[in-house]
Design a protein around this motif. Structure first.
Motif, PDB file in Angstrom:
ATOM      1  N   UNK A 256       0.832  -1.198   0.000  1.00 47.20           N
ATOM      2  CA  UNK A 256       0.000   0.000   0.000  1.00 47.20           C
ATOM      3  C   UNK A 256       0.870   1.252   0.000  1.00 47.20           C
ATOM      4  N   UNK A 257       0.467   2.302  -0.703  1.00 41.19           N
ATOM      5  CA  UNK A 257       1.244   3.546  -0.679  1.00 41.19           C
ATOM      6  C   UNK A 257       1.514   4.062   0.728  1.00 41.19           C
ATOM      7  N   UNK A 258       0.561   3.911   1.628  1.00 38.53           N
ATOM      8  CA  UNK A 258       0.774   4.384   2.999  1.00 38.53           C
ATOM      9  C   UNK A 258       1.897   3.624   3.684  1.00 38.53           C
ATOM     10  N   UNK A 259       2.074   2.360   3.334  1.00 38.36           N
ATOM     11  CA  UNK A 259       3.166   1.586   3.922  1.00 38.36           C
ATOM     12  C   UNK A 259       4.507   2.047   3.387  1.00 38.36           C
ATOM     13  N   UNK A 260       4.580   2.386   2.092  1.00 34.43           N
ATOM     14  CA  UNK A 260       5.818   2.960   1.563  1.00 34.43           C
ATOM     15  C   UNK A 260       6.105   4.309   2.210  1.00 34.43           C
ATOM     16  N   UNK A 261       5.060   5.099   2.500  1.00 33.46           N
ATOM     17  CA  UNK A 261       5.270   6.341   3.245  1.00 33.46           C
ATOM     18  C   UNK A 261       5.956   6.054   4.577  1.00 33.46           C
ATOM     19  N   UNK A 262       5.494   5.013   5.238  1.00 36.29           N
ATOM     20  CA  UNK A 262       6.068   4.626   6.528  1.00 36.29           C
ATOM     21  C   UNK A 262       7.532   4.214   6.376  1.00 36.29           C
ATOM     22  N   UNK A 263       7.834   3.458   5.330  1.00 34.27           N
ATOM     23  CA  UNK A 263       9.207   3.007   5.115  1.00 34.27           C
ATOM     24  C   UNK A 263      10.145   4.164   4.805  1.00 34.27           C
ATOM     25  N   UNK A 264       9.613   5.200   4.163  1.00 34.78           N
ATOM     26  CA  UNK A 264      10.446   6.338   3.775  1.00 34.78           C
ATOM     27  C   UNK A 264      10.645   7.353   4.893  1.00 34.78           C
ATOM     28  N   UNK A 265       9.950   7.194   6.007  1.00 37.67           N
ATOM     29  CA  UNK A 265      10.110   8.164   7.100  1.00 37.67           C
ATOM     30  C   UNK A 265      11.467   7.954   7.760  1.00 37.67           C
ATOM     31  N   UNK A 266      12.275   8.994   7.927  1.00 41.38           N
ATOM     32  CA  UNK A 266      13.620   8.820   8.498  1.00 41.38           C
ATOM     33  C   UNK A 266      13.567   8.289   9.927  1.00 41.38           C
ATOM     34  N   UNK A 267      14.336   7.240  10.179  1.00 41.72           N
ATOM     35  CA  UNK A 267      14.475   6.686  11.521  1.00 41.72           C
ATOM     36  C   UNK A 267      15.788   7.122  12.157  1.00 41.72           C
ATOM     37  N   UNK A 268      16.841   7.203  11.355  1.00 41.78           N
ATOM     38  CA  UNK A 268      18.156   7.563  11.884  1.00 41.78           C
ATOM     39  C   UNK A 268      18.984   8.218  10.794  1.00 41.78           C
TER      40      UNK A 268
END
Length: 462
Positions: A256-268
């Protein structure tokens, strides 16, 4: 492809960039591609394979750690299907002799603190462990940093995630990858084995023009971190998917596009002093300035370097925009900058067409009265209705800053939830007077009024 000498078209400029890197960085073979939704696929090859096959768009190269992006997508598929949670410890799904308390999320973002490689000198022997050996020797692998302390890249961590995916799906990592990602997206040239059309990988001598062939390697149980071979055309399409999944997978069959949004959010970030790059969930994030970010991964294996990145944001950026560069030299680091340069040059010399504005539907009657300027925390905001949704922007926000977007909360009149932008996830509550006019709002619990007020509600302008 013919020489681009004197060609000032956008395609000619891109070709010249590829040929310059191939010649100046002394790369035996380079294959590059740019994928975008609004133009035909662009490709370029330069050099030769180093064997008896011709170099063309179908030549396969080792893509190394670009493989990790595929494994990360498989993990998020499992999460979306309810098979795991990102905060699950590994021992919930795998029987491990050590490190089972590490979480899926920490391994995806390279913040688990696990050592970089499996136990042993795998880069001396070039013999990677099989799955049983990888698991049995896990107790001999170190936790080199406290979990969550900082970024520390780990092939071992990604290998464990690939093993986890196979376990919860009931198949091997390669089988799951082929069925659930490669086939749905049409990435038919992406495989775990080189096949008959592969380029030879080389180490180019630093002080002569001699190119030494590197030995072929199979990464065994560490395959989910670096095993795959592919073409530049497949990888440009994959990079475009990572940046704009809805354009290539409208039905969300892969993710889902929303899941790719989550993956692209900077963690570190990867460097505490120079914030030039970071990690999301299995994805490298490279800021380009002006609210533009490139998302993807680099790869390195003996004799090969690869980079595949999609571009998000910025004026002139088309949909489904990705670039990939694959090369048959293990040391020509100029290859790793080339995808970023190709994306920037394509936008500069051939930007996306500008869609004309067209009138749209009006705001619903119950929201029309709140459109316009409001004040909160002493600052002015503008609430508007565009593209079927209520939006809010700071009056002084730069044009490129995304607005906050709101959606109604079911069965709660006059309550909306922020679904993107500022205060994402927070509620917006409307207060009306006896006539039904919105006279006050609370956004993330902060009071918003039509005139500037102090925090105790005093309208100092009379």
């Amino acid at each position: 492809m013919t020489s681009a000498a004197g060609d000032t078209s956008a395609a000619g400029r891109l070709e010249r960039m590829v040929r310059q890197v191939q010649a100046q960085a002394r790369v035996p073979a380079v294959s590059a591609a740019v994928h975008r939704a609004d133009r035909p696929l662009w490709t370029c090859t330069a050099g030769g394979t180093g064997n008896d096959t011709a170099l063309d768009e179908q030549t396969r190269f080792r893509i190394g750690s670009v493989t990790k992006t595929f494994t990360a997508v498989l993990v998020l598929q499992c999460r979306d299907d309810g098979l795991l949670d990102l905060d699950d410890p590994l021992h919930r799904h795998l029987d491990l002799p050590a490190h089972g308390e590490l979480t899926v999320r920490r391994l995806l973002s390279h913040t688990a603190g696990l050592q970089r490689e499996p136990y042993g000198d795998v880069w001396d022997t070039l013999r990677a462990p099989d799955t049983d050996q990888l698991i049995n020797e896990l107790a001999r692998a170190e936790r080199v940093l406290p979990t969550g302390r900082r970024y520390h890249y780990s092939n071992l961590g990604m290998a464990l995630l690939g093993h986890l995916v196979g376990r919860v799906r009931g198949g091997s990592w390669v089988e799951v990858l082929t069925e659930r990602v490669l086939t749905p997206l049409g990435l038919t040239a992406t495989t775990a084995a080189p096949g008959p059309r592969a380029a030879t990988g080389f180490l180019v001598d630093a002080y002569s023009d001699e190119a030494h062939p590197e030995p072929p390697t199979d990464f065994g149980a560490v395959g989910p971190a670096a095993q795959l071979w592919s073409t530049a055309t497949d990888m440009a399409r994959w990079a475009a998917f990572l940046a704009d999944p809805a354009a290539l997978d409208a039905a969300g069959r892969v993710l889902a596009p929303a899941t790719l949004d989550e993956m692209r959010w900077p963690v570190t970030v990867t460097d505490e002093a120079v914030w030039a790059g970071g990690f999301g969930l299995g994805l490298i994030l490279v800021p380009q300035g002006e609210r533009v970010v490139h998302v993807g991964h680099d790869g390195a294996m003996p004799g090969f370097l690869a980079g595949a990145y999609g571009r998000r944001g910025g004026e002139g950026t088309p949909g489904a925009f990705g670039a990939a560069v694959l090369g048959s030299s293990g040391t020509a680091v100029e290859l790793l900058e080339l995808p970023h340069r190709l994306l920037a040059a394509a936008v500069e010399h051939d930007p996306a067409d500008i869609d004309p504005w067209r009138p749209g539907d009006p705001a619903p009657p119950d929201l029309r009265g709140l459109l316009g300027r409001w004040w909160g925390e002493g600052f002015e905001y503008v609430f508007s209705w565009h593209e079927g949704a209520l939006r809010a922007r700071g009056a002084g926000d730069p044009p490129g800053k995304p607005p906050a977007v709101f959606a109604p909360v079911p069965d709660q009149p006059d309550v909306l939830r922020t679904v993107s932008g500022r205060e994402n996830g927070e509620l917006l509550r409307l207060t009306r007077d006896a006539a039904g006019v919105v006279v006050r709002m609370h956004w993330a619990t902060y009071r918003f009024t039509r005139r500037q007020e102090t925090f105790d509600g005093f309208d100092f302008r009379g």
